[in-house]
Design a protein around this motif. Structure first.
Motif, PDB file in Angstrom:
ATOM      1  N   LEU A  76       9.413  65.692  94.183  1.00 10.31           N
ATOM      2  CA  LEU A  76      10.628  66.389  94.136  1.00 10.31           C
ATOM      3  C   LEU A  76      11.903  65.848  93.708  1.00 10.31           C
ATOM      4  N   LEU A  77      12.115  64.870  94.322  1.00  4.73           N
ATOM      5  CA  LEU A  77      13.418  63.764  94.095  1.00  4.73           C
ATOM      6  C   LEU A  77      13.260  63.341  92.962  1.00  4.73           C
ATOM      7  N   ALA A  78      12.098  62.695  92.234  1.00  5.58           N
ATOM      8  CA  ALA A  78      11.948  62.249  90.916  1.00  5.58           C
ATOM      9  C   ALA A  78      12.372  63.399  89.774  1.00  5.58           C
ATOM     10  N   THR A  79      11.815  64.671  90.240  1.00  3.38           N
ATOM     11  CA  THR A  79      12.025  65.762  89.151  1.00  3.38           C
ATOM     12  C   THR A  79      13.387  66.379  89.235  1.00  3.38           C
ATOM     13  N   ILE A  80      13.761  66.362  90.566  1.00  4.31           N
ATOM     14  CA  ILE A  80      15.561  66.756  90.343  1.00  4.31           C
ATOM     15  C   ILE A  80      16.157  65.955  89.492  1.00  4.31           C
ATOM     16  N   ALA A  81      15.968  64.589  89.784  1.00  2.00           N
ATOM     17  CA  ALA A  81      16.824  63.618  89.106  1.00  2.00           C
ATOM     18  C   ALA A  81      16.731  63.874  87.378  1.00  2.00           C
ATOM     19  N   ALA A  82      15.529  64.130  87.022  1.00  2.00           N
ATOM     20  CA  ALA A  82      14.935  64.386  85.650  1.00  2.00           C
ATOM     21  C   ALA A  82      15.720  65.856  85.141  1.00  2.00           C
ATOM     22  N   ALA A  83      15.880  66.756  86.020  1.00  2.00           N
ATOM     23  CA  ALA A  83      16.330  68.227  85.748  1.00  2.00           C
ATOM     24  C   ALA A  83      17.780  68.164  85.478  1.00  2.00           C
ATOM     25  N   ILE A  84      18.471  66.848  86.290  1.00  2.00           N
ATOM     26  CA  ILE A  84      19.859  67.170  86.303  1.00  2.00           C
ATOM     27  C   ILE A  84      20.091  66.252  84.956  1.00  2.00           C
ATOM     28  N   TRP A  85      19.916  64.836  84.857  1.00  2.00           N
ATOM     29  CA  TRP A  85      20.309  64.102  83.933  1.00  2.00           C
ATOM     30  C   TRP A  85      19.471  64.084  82.729  1.00  2.00           C
ATOM     31  N   LEU A  86      18.249  64.348  82.752  1.00  2.00           N
ATOM     32  CA  LEU A  86      17.337  64.282  81.412  1.00  2.00           C
ATOM     33  C   LEU A  86      16.203  65.117  81.302  1.00  2.00           C
ATOM     34  N   PRO A  87      16.658  66.554  81.181  1.00  2.00           N
ATOM     35  CA  PRO A  87      15.777  67.919  81.049  1.00  2.00           C
ATOM     36  C   PRO A  87      14.868  67.544  80.307  1.00  2.00           C
ATOM     37  N   GLU A  88      14.872  66.677  79.103  1.00  2.00           N
ATOM     38  CA  GLU A  88      13.739  66.589  78.189  1.00  2.00           C
ATOM     39  C   GLU A  88      12.375  66.299  78.960  1.00  2.00           C
ATOM     40  N   LEU A  89      12.625  65.635  79.931  1.00  2.00           N
ATOM     41  CA  LEU A  89      11.282  65.219  80.649  1.00  2.00           C
ATOM     42  C   LEU A  89      10.504  66.267  81.274  1.00  2.00           C
ATOM     43  N   MET A  90      11.122  67.424  81.202  1.00  2.00           N
ATOM     44  CA  MET A  90      10.383  68.574  82.146  1.00  2.00           C
ATOM     45  C   MET A  90       9.480  69.243  81.103  1.00  2.00           C
ATOM     46  N   GLY A  91       8.278  69.714  81.693  1.00  2.00           N
ATOM     47  CA  GLY A  91       7.102  70.110  81.173  1.00  2.00           C
ATOM     48  C   GLY A  91       6.359  69.397  80.098  1.00  2.00           C
ATOM     49  N   THR A  92       5.614  69.758  79.474  1.00  2.00           N
ATOM     50  CA  THR A  92       4.812  68.797  78.577  1.00  2.00           C
ATOM     51  C   THR A  92       5.552  68.069  77.672  1.00  2.00           C
ATOM     52  N   GLY A  93       6.785  68.611  77.278  1.00  2.00           N
ATOM     53  CA  GLY A  93       7.503  68.026  76.194  1.00  2.00           C
ATOM     54  C   GLY A  93       7.068  68.365  74.774  1.00  2.00           C
ATOM     55  N   SER A  94       6.469  69.261  74.328  1.00  2.00           N
ATOM     56  CA  SER A  94       6.171  69.322  72.986  1.00  2.00           C
ATOM     57  C   SER A  94       7.358  69.872  72.239  1.00  2.00           C
ATOM     58  N   ASP A  95       8.314  70.386  72.706  1.00  2.00           N
ATOM     59  CA  ASP A  95       9.454  70.695  71.748  1.00  2.00           C
ATOM     60  C   ASP A  95      10.162  69.095  71.605  1.00  2.00           C
ATOM     61  N   THR A  96      10.447  68.519  72.607  1.00  2.00           N
ATOM     62  CA  THR A  96      10.909  67.156  72.288  1.00  2.00           C
ATOM     63  C   THR A  96      10.228  66.096  71.451  1.00  2.00           C
ATOM     64  N   LEU A  97       8.739  66.447  71.547  1.00  2.00           N
ATOM     65  CA  LEU A  97       7.787  65.780  70.643  1.00  2.00           C
ATOM     66  C   LEU A  97       8.354  65.992  69.021  1.00  2.00           C
ATOM     67  N   ALA A  98       8.334  67.329  68.802  1.00  2.00           N
ATOM     68  CA  ALA A  98       8.692  67.561  67.358  1.00  2.00           C
ATOM     69  C   ALA A  98      10.231  67.205  67.032  1.00  2.00           C
ATOM     70  N   LEU A  99      11.074  66.953  67.907  1.00  2.00           N
ATOM     71  CA  LEU A  99      12.615  66.301  67.640  1.00  2.00           C
ATOM     72  C   LEU A  99      12.355  64.914  67.379  1.00  2.00           C
ATOM     73  N   ALA A 100      11.495  64.251  67.939  1.00  2.00           N
ATOM     74  CA  ALA A 100      11.257  62.889  67.955  1.00  2.00           C
ATOM     75  C   ALA A 100      10.716  62.729  66.336  1.00  2.00           C
ATOM     76  N   ILE A 101       9.857  63.322  66.037  1.00  2.00           N
ATOM     77  CA  ILE A 101       9.156  63.056  64.642  1.00  2.00           C
ATOM     78  C   ILE A 101       9.985  63.458  63.715  1.00  2.00           C
TER      79      ILE A 101
END
Length: 577
Positions: free
Chosen positions: A280-305
């Motif tokens: 919970l603590l780790a995911t809350i930190a990601a949700a606040i400061w780096l939401p790209e880490l949430m989920g599987t990240g397929s949308d972020t994968l496309a942006l990286a490519i």
């Protein structure tokens, strides 16, 4: 009576086909497994997308960045609370899910996959993905497919060696249905699940993957879940850039594997609420400061490519995803690590492209991101061919082959031989106290049914019998001497030779009674084993009780016999047995 006789004949015929490892029958069963797995994976995907559509104001099931911060926090808290309530009544074994669970069941439970773990995987992963937790869907899909293959084999009472093939067929179907990559599914099953390439298993597993792909394309079309751009015109001057990708990804893969195993070891004695509190603590930190880490990240994968992410953000996502996905999965959320692994590799590859541009080295940003993704999957899962074939199928391009192979080789060498790391699934299983057998001999005894070496060339003789009666029984290979309490095994030829020597010396007469137990060795005892067991189980039983042989209980006809000597001869020279 006639109906009963017909039923028995039908049952006998079915078992004979299975016991002979009938490839056409296994192929048919593989196709059934593939079709059912594809439907289950489609339902799995549909429920996730339906829940997102109904309850979340985002464009698709991956764009959690579109939610406001308080919305992301509420979503994570509710999701983890639901998961905690699901997991809390379950014991430690019932909470085991994913590819690691599949491997442990192959190792400890002869491929039998409990239905309770299967249901836990299905519903808990749906909750985890909808609530934006950092897990993948591919590992859970493999568990679902393997469970379908295992359950079909169990219901049909197939030998353990056939259950292994059907389980692998289910795993291949899951990858094929998830990515729309049938060849990658087959290679994944061979490299990650079975740890070898089975000639007898290829056809059923291919049938399963092809059927799963056909059903998935019928339901969703032929567009892959992860769409990658086609790469062209990659020349030799780019080799230095791909070498850089291989080195960086190899180090990251080793770190990922080590961290996952370390987490499992360090938290093995923690209570469930403690593990979920850390998640919970780790995911809350990601949700606040780096939401790209949430989920599987397929949308972020496309942006990286596509090269739309800055260098600092690429590194932050790669490191953050490695940490967060490992924490989430290894501490108890039923989810997978394959999807996050792809994102980590793509971000590292794209970051290497930025470094190459700074150094003035020839590079291709999209190609380096795709190669990084491929190398990370190959090195982390120890599945180089599966990773390579997935990339070829997803890009519909052969141009990517040589750079991907170059990076895969380098990454695997660094992870496996420099840092001495195993596959991430083997590492997690080892941290849980489960040694996954990957040796050639162990694989052989796991996949061969005892029926392959079972013989009925023996005669049963009462412990105290006349010599003349014993001599009549010497036309077989073995004599089983028995009384009311036990059975013992004697070599028929050796016994008759001894009796002839004694008769010729006039010490005994043909009508004399003798105690056959007096002619037995100390390890001549005989145990029992079921006909659907494999050679590994037989060897375990022989060693545990110091037996010379085992009576094989068949579902029809007289019991058979398998001996320690016959197994030893087969493993030494299988072509002559």
């Amino acid at each position: 009576m006639q109906a009963s006789a017909n039923t028995n004949r039908l049952r006998r015929r079915q078992l004979e086909l299975l016991f002979r490892e009938n490839i056409p029958l296994l192929t048919l069963l593989g196709a059934i497994v593939g079709a059912v797995t594809a439907l289950v994976v489609a339902l799995f995907r549909y429920l996730i997308e339906l829940a997102v559509t109904l309850f979340l104001p985002i464009s698709n099931h991956e764009t959690f960045e579109q939610l406001p911060v308080d919305g992301r926090l509420l979503l994570v808290i509710i999701g983890l609370l639901i998961l905690y309530l699901i997991q809390r009544p379950l014991n430690r074994n019932q909470r085991q899910t994913g590819v690691g669970h599949v491997l442990s069941m192959l190792q400890k439970n002869d491929g039998h996959m409990p239905i309770g773990n299967w249901l836990n995987q299905f519903f808990s992963t749906c909750v985890a993905l909808v609530s934006g937790l950092s897990v993948g869907r591919e590992g859970p899909a493999v568990h679902l497919g393997a469970g379908i293959g295992s359950q079909l084999g169990e219901r049909l009472d197939t030998p353990k060696s056939s259950i292994r093939i059907l389980l692998a067929a289910g795993a291949a179907s899951a990858i094929a249905a998830t990515f729309n990559t049938p060849l990658a599914g087959v290679l994944f099953a061979m490299e990650v699940i079975l740890f070898e390439y089975l000639i007898a298993g290829f056809i059923p597993i291919i049938a399963a993957a092809v059927t799963a792909t056909a059903v998935t394309q019928w339901l969703y079309g032929d567009a892959p879940l992860v769409a990658l751009p086609s790469i062209t015109n990659l020349d030799e001057p780019l080799a230095l850039s791909f070498i850089l990708v291989g080195v960086v990804v190899g180090c990251a893969s080793a770190a990922h594997i080590y961290f996952a195993g370390w987490l499992v070891r360090q938290t093995s004695s923690w209570r469930l609420w403690q593990k979920f509190a850390v998640i919970l603590l780790a995911t809350i930190a990601a949700a606040i400061w780096l939401p790209e880490l949430m989920g599987t990240g397929s949308d972020t994968l496309a942006l990286a490519i596509d090269g739309q992410l800055l260098f600092g953000l690429l590194l932050a996502i790669a490191v953050g995803k490695l940490l967060l996905s490992s924490i989430t999965v290894c501490l108890g959320v039923p989810g997978g690590l394959i999807g996050p692994t792809l994102l980590i590799g793509a971000c590292l590859g794209a970051a290497c492209a930025v470094v190459a541009s700074w150094l003035g080295v020839a590079h291709s940003a999209a190609a380096m991101a795709i190669v990084g993704m491929t190398a990370m999957m190959g090195a982390t899962l120890f599945a180089p061919l599966a990773a390579l074939s997935a990339t070829i199928e997803l890009t519909s391009s052969t141009t990517i082959i040589w750079p991907a192979m170059l990076a895969i080789v380098i990454a695997n060498l660094i992870s496996r031989y420099v840092f001495q790391q195993r596959s991430i699934f083997q590492q997690i299983a080892r941290a849980q106290g489960i040694e996954v057998a990957t040796g050639k001999l162990q694989q052989a005894v796991n996949q061969i049914s005892v029926l392959k070496l079972t013989s009925q060339s023996f005669k049963q003789v009462a412990r105290v019998s006349r010599i003349s009666e014993i001599q009549k029984a010497c036309d077989g290979y073995w004599i089983i001497a028995f009384d009311e309490l036990e059975q013992r095994l004697l070599d028929a030829k050796a016994l008759c030779s001894t009796l002839e020597d004694e008769l010729s010396s006039d010490n005994i007469q043909p009508d004399s009674f003798i105690d056959l137990f007096d002619y037995c060795r100390a390890d001549a005892s005989i145990g029992k084993i079921n006909g659907n067991a494999n050679l590994a189980q037989a060897l375990t039983e022989l060693r545990r009780h110091n037996h010379s042989g085992l009576m094989v209980n068949l579902p029809y006809g007289q019991p058979g016999l398998i001996t320690r000597k016959r197994i030893s001869d087969y493993l030494s020279n299988p072509e002559e047995v």
